[in-house]
Write an enzyme that holds these catalytic residues in place. Sequence first.
Site, mmCIF file in Angstrom:
data_model
loop_
_atom_site.group_PDB
_atom_site.id
_atom_site.type_symbol
_atom_site.label_atom_id
_atom_site.label_comp_id
_atom_site.label_asym_id
_atom_site.label_seq_id
_atom_site.Cartn_x
_atom_site.Cartn_y
_atom_site.Cartn_z
ATOM 1 N N ASP A 17 0.826 -1.211 0.000
ATOM 2 C CA ASP A 17 0.000 0.000 0.000
ATOM 3 C C ASP A 17 0.858 1.257 0.000
ATOM 4 O O ASP A 17 1.957 1.259 0.562
ATOM 5 C CB ASP A 17 -0.927 -0.035 1.233
ATOM 6 N N ASN A 65 -11.085 -2.374 -5.389
ATOM 7 C CA ASN A 65 -10.317 -1.444 -6.227
ATOM 8 C C ASN A 65 -11.002 -1.101 -7.548
ATOM 9 O O ASN A 65 -10.601 -0.153 -8.230
ATOM 10 C CB ASN A 65 -8.892 -1.970 -6.472
HETATM 11 C C1 IPE Z 1 -5.501 -2.712 -0.337
HETATM 12 O O1 IPE Z 1 -5.112 -1.394 -0.517
HETATM 13 C C2 IPE Z 1 -5.535 -3.417 -1.649
HETATM 14 C C3 IPE Z 1 -4.254 -3.661 -2.294
HETATM 15 C C4 IPE Z 1 -3.081 -3.409 -1.783
HETATM 16 C C5 IPE Z 1 -4.328 -4.273 -3.597
HETATM 17 P P1 IPE Z 1 -6.172 -0.224 -0.633
HETATM 18 O O2 IPE Z 1 -5.419 1.037 -0.789
HETATM 19 O O3 IPE Z 1 -7.159 -0.547 -1.693
HETATM 20 O O4 IPE Z 1 -6.903 -0.309 0.787
HETATM 21 P P2 IPE Z 1 -7.815 0.722 1.571
HETATM 22 O O5 IPE Z 1 -8.954 1.072 0.661
HETATM 23 O O6 IPE Z 1 -6.996 1.917 1.892
HETATM 24 O O7 IPE Z 1 -8.239 -0.016 2.783
HETATM 25 C C1 IPE Z 2 -1.394 0.279 -3.440
HETATM 26 O O1 IPE Z 2 -1.203 1.640 -3.428
HETATM 27 C C2 IPE Z 2 -1.646 -0.279 -4.817
HETATM 28 C C3 IPE Z 2 -3.013 -0.776 -5.042
HETATM 29 C C4 IPE Z 2 -3.998 -0.736 -4.175
HETATM 30 C C5 IPE Z 2 -3.264 -1.346 -6.346
HETATM 31 P P1 IPE Z 2 -2.403 2.641 -3.473
HETATM 32 O O2 IPE Z 2 -2.767 2.914 -4.889
HETATM 33 O O3 IPE Z 2 -3.542 2.169 -2.634
HETATM 34 O O4 IPE Z 2 -1.772 3.945 -2.840
HETATM 35 P P2 IPE Z 2 -2.410 4.925 -1.769
HETATM 36 O O5 IPE Z 2 -2.907 4.099 -0.642
HETATM 37 O O6 IPE Z 2 -3.511 5.654 -2.451
HETATM 38 O O7 IPE Z 2 -1.290 5.822 -1.369
HETATM 39 MG MG MG Z 3 -4.039 2.409 -0.686
#
Ligand code: IPE
Ligand code: IPE
Ligand code: MG
Length: 243
Positions: A17, A65
């Site tokens: 994340d 997502n």
């Molecule tokens: C969790 O990250 C999903 C992945 C790493 C693929 P998110 O960024 O989607 O999670 P939330 O929404 O902050 O909980």
């Molecule tokens: C994790 O990084 C990747 C996926 C969830 C695919 P994020 O895209 O969630 O990055 P933040 O949480 O918005 O910084």
């Molecule tokens: Mg995230």
Amino acid sequence: MIHKPSNIPNHIAIIMDGNGRWAKSKGKNRLFGHRNGVKAVQKTVEESTRLGVKHLTLYAFSTENWKRPQKEINTLMSLLVSSLKKELNQMLENDIRLNAIGNISKLPLSVQKELNQTIKKTKKNSRMTLTLALNYGGKEELTHAFKEIASKVKNNIISPENVDETIINKHLYTRNLPDVDLLIRTSGEQRISNFLLWKIAYAELYFLDILWPEFNETHLHLAIDNYQNRERRFGKTSEQLNT
Ligand code: IPE
Ligand code: IPE
Ligand code: MG
């Protein structure tokens, strides 16, 4: 660096994340973050293999997502296809078997095709299983399993009194994976976000503030060191474990 090579977690799962926040801190767009996130994946896979981790499971795209802007979803999907193409030789050289969990049939066909080909080409490899969680949600996984079991009960293939943990496990996308030993989440968030609900029942949780594109070998070592200093009691008393 690693204190006890004999106690390397058998199954490490990672919630990768913070790609978006990392990019923002650099004045770039989220897509730049995802591209750099791929580099952290490469480092993590390589180091995990070297350390003797048998199972590495990475949360790459959740069932939630899909709520993101379409352009970001498209970038994530095409990054996945190009990374699979690019990494095939590495996987073959390092004896890594690719696996996927989640509702794969709902992914774009181009992704399914590349995924299936890579899984097929690496299926004889045995040093480490790399599992990508794609269109994966823990609740969706359980719902899918319960539906299949209900239908088998209805058709007298399974009797209700025989439904136990082993039967439920057999109907999960993660059926061939052992329980998770160490679950790592980057970016400072301390939540599970619908990842691997069944298999993390007794996982050790490790949260760090680093954003995913910055994650490297040192952070992996710190997580494993921390894991090795914990006492996993599985319901027993400390005394029972030490006699
Ligand atoms: C969790 O990250 C999903 C992945 C790493 C693929 P998110 O960024 O989607 O999670 P939330 O929404 O902050 O909980
Ligand atoms: C994790 O990084 C990747 C996926 C969830 C695919 P994020 O895209 O969630 O990055 P933040 O949480 O918005 O910084
Ligand atoms: Mg995230």
